[in-house]
Write a protein that holds these residues in place. Structure first.
Motif, PDB file in Angstrom:
ATOM      1  N   ASN A 139       0.759  -1.122  -0.037  1.00  0.00           N
ATOM      2  CA  ASN A 139      -0.057   0.012   0.077  1.00  0.00           C
ATOM      3  C   ASN A 139       0.781   1.253   0.015  1.00  0.00           C
ATOM      4  OD1 ASN A 139      -2.577  -0.847   0.080  1.00  0.00           O
ATOM      5  ND2 ASN A 139      -2.605  -1.544   2.025  1.00  0.00           N
ATOM      6  N   CYS A 140       2.135   1.188   0.176  1.00  0.00           N
ATOM      7  CA  CYS A 140       3.012   2.146   0.137  1.00  0.00           C
ATOM      8  C   CYS A 140       2.797   3.084   1.402  1.00  0.00           C
ATOM      9  CB  CYS A 140       3.065   3.212  -0.953  1.00  0.00           C
ATOM     10  SG  CYS A 140       2.921   2.209  -2.511  1.00  0.00           S
ATOM     11  N   ARG A 180       9.189   6.179  -2.149  1.00  0.00           N
ATOM     12  CA  ARG A 180       8.054   5.448  -2.035  1.00  0.00           C
ATOM     13  C   ARG A 180       8.156   4.988  -0.674  1.00  0.00           C
ATOM     14  NH1 ARG A 180       6.249   1.032  -6.123  1.00  0.00           N
ATOM     15  NH2 ARG A 180       4.917   2.332  -6.963  1.00  0.00           N
ATOM     16  N   PRO A 181       7.075   5.334   0.148  1.00  0.00           N
ATOM     17  CA  PRO A 181       7.076   4.866   1.602  1.00  0.00           C
ATOM     18  C   PRO A 181       6.685   3.264   1.490  1.00  0.00           C
ATOM     19  CG  PRO A 181       5.484   6.759   1.148  1.00  0.00           C
ATOM     20  CD  PRO A 181       5.862   6.374  -0.039  1.00  0.00           C
ATOM     21  N   ALA A 229       0.223  12.204   0.569  1.00  0.00           N
ATOM     22  CA  ALA A 229       1.190  13.530   0.476  1.00  0.00           C
ATOM     23  C   ALA A 229       0.758  14.649   1.280  1.00  0.00           C
ATOM     24  CB  ALA A 229       1.197  13.789  -1.062  1.00  0.00           C
ATOM     25  N   ARG A 253      -1.506   4.092  -8.880  1.00  0.00           N
ATOM     26  CA  ARG A 253      -1.011   3.012  -9.730  1.00  0.00           C
ATOM     27  C   ARG A 253      -2.023   2.544 -10.740  1.00  0.00           C
ATOM     28  NH1 ARG A 253       1.985  -0.344  -5.142  1.00  0.00           N
ATOM     29  NH2 ARG A 253       0.271   0.632  -3.945  1.00  0.00           N
ATOM     30  N   ASN A 283      -2.806  -0.117 -11.665  1.00  0.00           N
ATOM     31  CA  ASN A 283      -2.893  -1.676 -11.501  1.00  0.00           C
ATOM     32  C   ASN A 283      -4.259  -2.410 -11.639  1.00  0.00           C
ATOM     33  OD1 ASN A 283      -4.197  -0.814  -9.227  1.00  0.00           O
ATOM     34  ND2 ASN A 283      -2.663  -1.273  -7.941  1.00  0.00           N
ATOM     35  N   LEU A 296      -6.795  -2.641  -9.950  1.00  0.00           N
ATOM     36  CA  LEU A 296      -8.012  -1.532  -9.421  1.00  0.00           C
ATOM     37  C   LEU A 296      -8.312  -0.686 -10.786  1.00  0.00           C
ATOM     38  CD1 LEU A 296      -6.397  -0.877  -6.009  1.00  0.00           C
ATOM     39  CD2 LEU A 296      -8.804  -2.126  -6.639  1.00  0.00           C
ATOM     40  N   ASP A 342       4.434  10.270  -9.900  1.00  0.00           N
ATOM     41  CA  ASP A 342       4.792   9.344  -8.761  1.00  0.00           C
ATOM     42  C   ASP A 342       6.118   9.653  -7.966  1.00  0.00           C
ATOM     43  OD1 ASP A 342       3.122   6.409  -8.126  1.00  0.00           O
ATOM     44  OD2 ASP A 342       5.218   6.628  -7.145  1.00  0.00           O
ATOM     45  N   GLU A 376       7.826   3.074 -11.046  1.00  0.00           N
ATOM     46  CA  GLU A 376       6.480   2.794 -11.301  1.00  0.00           C
ATOM     47  C   GLU A 376       5.960   2.963 -12.908  1.00  0.00           C
ATOM     48  OE1 GLU A 376       4.200   1.232  -9.220  1.00  0.00           O
ATOM     49  OE2 GLU A 376       2.651   1.237 -10.815  1.00  0.00           O
ATOM     50  N   GLY A 387       8.352  12.590  -8.847  1.00  0.00           N
ATOM     51  CA  GLY A 387       8.460  13.619  -7.699  1.00  0.00           C
ATOM     52  C   GLY A 387       7.454  13.450  -6.760  1.00  0.00           C
ATOM     53  N   ASP A 388       7.641  14.152  -5.563  1.00  0.00           N
ATOM     54  CA  ASP A 388       6.402  14.160  -4.858  1.00  0.00           C
ATOM     55  C   ASP A 388       5.188  14.920  -5.219  1.00  0.00           C
ATOM     56  OD1 ASP A 388       8.328  16.303  -3.657  1.00  0.00           O
ATOM     57  OD2 ASP A 388       6.462  16.986  -2.854  1.00  0.00           O
ATOM     58  N   VAL A 389       3.904  14.659  -4.741  1.00  0.00           N
ATOM     59  CA  VAL A 389       2.741  15.320  -5.195  1.00  0.00           C
ATOM     60  C   VAL A 389       2.994  16.798  -5.066  1.00  0.00           C
ATOM     61  CG1 VAL A 389       0.272  15.906  -5.034  1.00  0.00           C
ATOM     62  CG2 VAL A 389       1.243  13.238  -5.061  1.00  0.00           C
ATOM     63  N   THR A 415      -4.720  -1.852  -1.820  1.00  0.00           N
ATOM     64  CA  THR A 415      -4.174  -2.574  -2.821  1.00  0.00           C
ATOM     65  C   THR A 415      -4.335  -4.103  -3.304  1.00  0.00           C
ATOM     66  OG1 THR A 415      -2.572  -1.048  -3.116  1.00  0.00           O
ATOM     67  CG2 THR A 415      -2.075  -2.493  -4.610  1.00  0.00           C
TER      68      THR A 415
HETATM   69  P1  ADP Z   1      -4.858   3.906  -5.400  1.00  0.00           P
HETATM   70  O1  ADP Z   1      -4.801   2.338  -4.847  1.00  0.00           O
HETATM   71  O2  ADP Z   1      -5.287   4.926  -4.523  1.00  0.00           O
HETATM   72  O3  ADP Z   1      -4.780   3.869  -6.727  1.00  0.00           O
HETATM   73  P2  ADP Z   1      -1.813   3.336  -5.200  1.00  0.00           P
HETATM   74  O4  ADP Z   1      -1.591   2.849  -3.720  1.00  0.00           O
HETATM   75  O5  ADP Z   1      -1.861   2.272  -6.331  1.00  0.00           O
HETATM   76  O6  ADP Z   1      -2.968   4.160  -4.868  1.00  0.00           O
HETATM   77  O7  ADP Z   1      -0.648   4.416  -5.541  1.00  0.00           O
HETATM   78  C1  ADP Z   1      -0.013   5.220  -4.673  1.00  0.00           C
HETATM   79  C2  ADP Z   1       1.214   5.727  -5.273  1.00  0.00           C
HETATM   80  O8  ADP Z   1       1.612   6.935  -4.871  1.00  0.00           O
HETATM   81  C3  ADP Z   1       2.138   4.718  -5.247  1.00  0.00           C
HETATM   82  O9  ADP Z   1       2.872   4.383  -6.747  1.00  0.00           O
HETATM   83  C4  ADP Z   1       3.427   5.671  -4.615  1.00  0.00           C
HETATM   84  O10 ADP Z   1       4.567   5.324  -5.108  1.00  0.00           O
HETATM   85  C5  ADP Z   1       3.009   7.060  -4.684  1.00  0.00           C
HETATM   86  N1  ADP Z   1       3.048   8.073  -3.557  1.00  0.00           N
HETATM   87  C6  ADP Z   1       3.238   7.804  -2.522  1.00  0.00           C
HETATM   88  N2  ADP Z   1       3.618   9.023  -1.648  1.00  0.00           N
HETATM   89  C7  ADP Z   1       3.737   9.863  -2.601  1.00  0.00           C
HETATM   90  C8  ADP Z   1       3.882  11.350  -2.648  1.00  0.00           C
HETATM   91  N3  ADP Z   1       4.251  11.790  -1.488  1.00  0.00           N
HETATM   92  N4  ADP Z   1       4.107  11.715  -3.936  1.00  0.00           N
HETATM   93  C9  ADP Z   1       3.904  11.134  -5.074  1.00  0.00           C
HETATM   94  N5  ADP Z   1       3.631   9.920  -5.340  1.00  0.00           N
HETATM   95  C10 ADP Z   1       3.660   9.192  -4.139  1.00  0.00           C
END
Ligand code: ADP
Length: 583
Positions: free
Chosen positions: A107-108, A170-171, A237, A292, A294, A296, A315, A320, A333-335, A432
């Motif tokens: 889930n990051c 990515r956390p 974020a 992502r 993916n 979903l 992302d 990714e 980059g970060d959001v 996820t």
């Molecule tokens: P969802 O299931 O809601 O579609 P995901 O878990 O598939 O979301 O995707 C979350 C994405 O966000 C991951 O690919 C992760 O690398 C990315 N992410 C996490 N933190 C940040 C951030 N601060 N800035 C940009 N991307 C981030």
């Protein structure tokens, strides 16, 4: 109960030297890095670690099963943007926690599982120590990184590495192995203090290059039917204002993934959540923000998606990109930094969603909302999912600060659609993996971290994975109301075993009284057979501010097998065609 040792009691009187030990150094390192809460289950060799943490002002929340403690730590990480900490004992306890660690990584969510372990020399020669296991090796494939501290003087470094790894880039989940012998090792207190450090900028901003930003702006500016997809990475974020500014200043319609619901209020005029199929099928430029591509999102494939759609992806993780569809404009980059850069580099009005597209989606939304309103009006007896969940929604509307935790099959699918969200990061769900078992752990973390009320909407099957944590909820007097959608089965409660009277694989007890479970621990139990009863019980439970459980009696024939994802069951020749063997 043994009193925790302190540097003072451990002092060597003759030498007049202050000593410290591994336990103290772990706690001091955590405190130095602002860890204020630890979730765990005690036992050999970490019981005194939990005691000491508590004695030093770290809040310790003790669970009944490590999976649930781990899920709580993961949710805490998601909600606070700081690694959640889970403390487990060796081998079996460690393995129980590993499910949550792997789920957090998927889930990051940033978390660190700290586990005590057996003596290395016994483990390495497989001599059969108490709860012997090579935990470091076992954890490695299931987390972002795994580290072991082999010497007491490395505790500070180990904790620093674990915390930074969990939260930067990515956390994800990090495993930190601390053998019992290291916890019990003694060293000079002054020298020990020097081994600890406070992290500087643990999750640095990551800025996209200007050419990457311009590429994305060009694509968006030329789009006829642009769409933004907000994922839980965008919610994580905590760049809520930037997201709102970007969406509103460009007029681009957006769809929120389930945990991004509330990042912008679900009744926002640009939300295309209620015209999702049309939006996916027709969008020509799609900007994924912390989401992502993916399963979903059907991997971005036709027929759900426009086969000619071009993708922009925001992302923090470069790898990714292109994982499912070619990404025409990667924005690594970060959001917050990415959206800042777009705002800086795009001339005002350069990106503007065409009115015809917005109107087309708005018209479809209005149609779908009207259809849904008709369905929500029906009040059949026995109660259906929709009726019970509409009652939950109406009560929760009056308490917008409420966190919603949600898992199950039908309970998940229907609640996601019926219960709209208005505040960021207030919805926590199966995520996820679509995993079952996160319910009570996530609910406890949400209550502990926020102090706000939590409503956990649970399928009766999903609830079973973590139900014993009702005791934890009651022990800590948490404001968690668990609402069980009780249709007596996994998916539904009317499946029959064609051969004999043993329960079918999907059957649970129809007459189960989950409300009585919480009463056993001093919480409030309610049984509701109509939406009105659900609403009355939830209103009273939320007003009480304490633990409660509402067992909603749902029609056993309500619900579909595997909910909205039945197509993921492999077909074979047996589906719908199982004939009983002759006796
Ligand atoms: P969802 O299931 O809601 O579609 P995901 O878990 O598939 O979301 O995707 C979350 C994405 O966000 C991951 O690919 C992760 O690398 C990315 N992410 C996490 N933190 C940040 C951030 N601060 N800035 C940009 N991307 C981030």
């Amino acid at each position: 109960m043994t009193a925790p040792s302190t540097p003072e009691t451990a002092a060597n009187a003759d030498m007049q030297t202050e000593l410290t030990d591994g336990y103290h150094l772990v706690v001091d390192a955590l405190r130095m890095n602002d860890v204020d809460t630890v979730y765990g289950v005690v036992g050999i060799p970490i019981t005194d670690l939990a005691r000491l943490a508590q004695a030093r002002g770290i809040r310790y929340i003790g669970f009944r099963h490590e999976s649930n403690a781990g899920h709580a730590a993961a949710a805490a990480g998601y909600l606070t943007k700081k690694p959640g900490i889970c403390l487990t004992v060796s081998a079996p306890g460690f393995l129980n926690g590993l499910v949550a660690l792997a789920n957090a990584t998927t889930n990051c969510f940033p978390m660190v599982q700290i586990s005590g372990s057996s003596e290395r020399h016994l483990v390495d020669l497989r001599q059969g120590d108490y709860e012997e296991m090579d935990q470091l090796a076992a954890a490695q494939p299931f987390c972002k990184a795994a580290y072991r501290v082999g010497r007491v003087e490395d505790i500070g470094r180990g904790i620093a590495r674990a915390l930074r790894t969990a939260v930067s880039g990515r956390p994800g989940g990090v495993y930190l192995d601390i053998p019992a012998a290291v916890l019990g090792s003694i060293m000079d207190a002054e020298a020990g203090a020097k081994t600890l450090s406070r992290l500087v900028d643990p999750a640095p901003r990551q800025l996209p290059g200007p050419e990457a930003v311009d590429r994305a702006i060009e694509l968006l500016a030329g789009a006829e039917r642009p769409l933004v997809v907000l994922g839980k990475g965008a919610a994580y974020a905590q760049a809520d204002d930037r997201v709102r500014e970007f969406v509103e200043s460009t007029g681009i319609p957006y769809i929120p993934m389930s945990m991004a619901k509330g990042l912008l209020p679900d009744d926002h005029p640009q939300s295309a959540a209620t015209a999702r199929s049309l939006a996916l099928k027709k969008a020509d430029v799609v900007m994924l923000v912390g989401a992502r591509l993916n399963w979903l999102l059907n991997h971005g494939e036709a027929p759900q998606w426009n086969p000619d759609a071009r993708f922009i992806q925001v992302d923090i993780e470069a790898r990714e990109m292109d994982s499912n569809q070619p990404i025409a404009a990667p924005l690594v980059g970060d959001v917050e930094s990415v959206l800042d850069a777009i705002a800086e580099r795009a001339k005002p009005g350069r990106i503007a969603a065409p009115a015809a597209w917005r109107e087309e989606l708005a018209a479809r939304s209005a149609q779908n909302v009207a259809k849904m309103a008709e369905r929500l009006k029906a009040d059949p007896h026995p109660m259906q999912f929709m009726g019970a969940l509409k009652a939950v929604r109406d009560v929760v509307h009056q308490h917008p600060e409420t966190y919603i935790v949600n898992e199950g099959a039908n309970a998940l699918d229907i609640a996601r659609n019926v219960i709209d969200m208005h505040v960021p990061r207030h919805r926590l769900d199966s995520g996820t993996w679509g995993v079952m078992g996160i319910g009570m752990g996530y609910a406890i973390a949400a209550a502990v971290e926020s102090g706000a009320p939590v409503v956990a909407v649970e399928g009766d099957s999903a609830f079973g994975f973590s139900g014993m944590e009702l005791e934890t909820i009651c022990r800590y007097k948490l404001p968690v109301v668990t609402v069980v959608m009780n249709n007596g089965g996994v998916y539904r409660g009317d499946d029959v075993n064609p051969l004999d009277d043993a329960p079918s694989p999907t059957t649970l007890m129809l007459a189960a009284r989950h409300d009585r479970m919480i009463e056993a621990f001093g919480g409030r139990g309610y049984r509701a057979t109509t939406p009105a009863e659900v609403a009355a019980a939830l209103t009273e439970a939320l007003a009480s501010g304490g633990p409660a459980l509402i067992d909603c009696v749902i029609d056993p024939s309500a619900g579909t097998e595997s909910g909205h994802i039945a197509h993921l069951n492999p077909k074979g020749i047996t589906v719908g065609n199982i004939t009983p063997a002759r006796k």
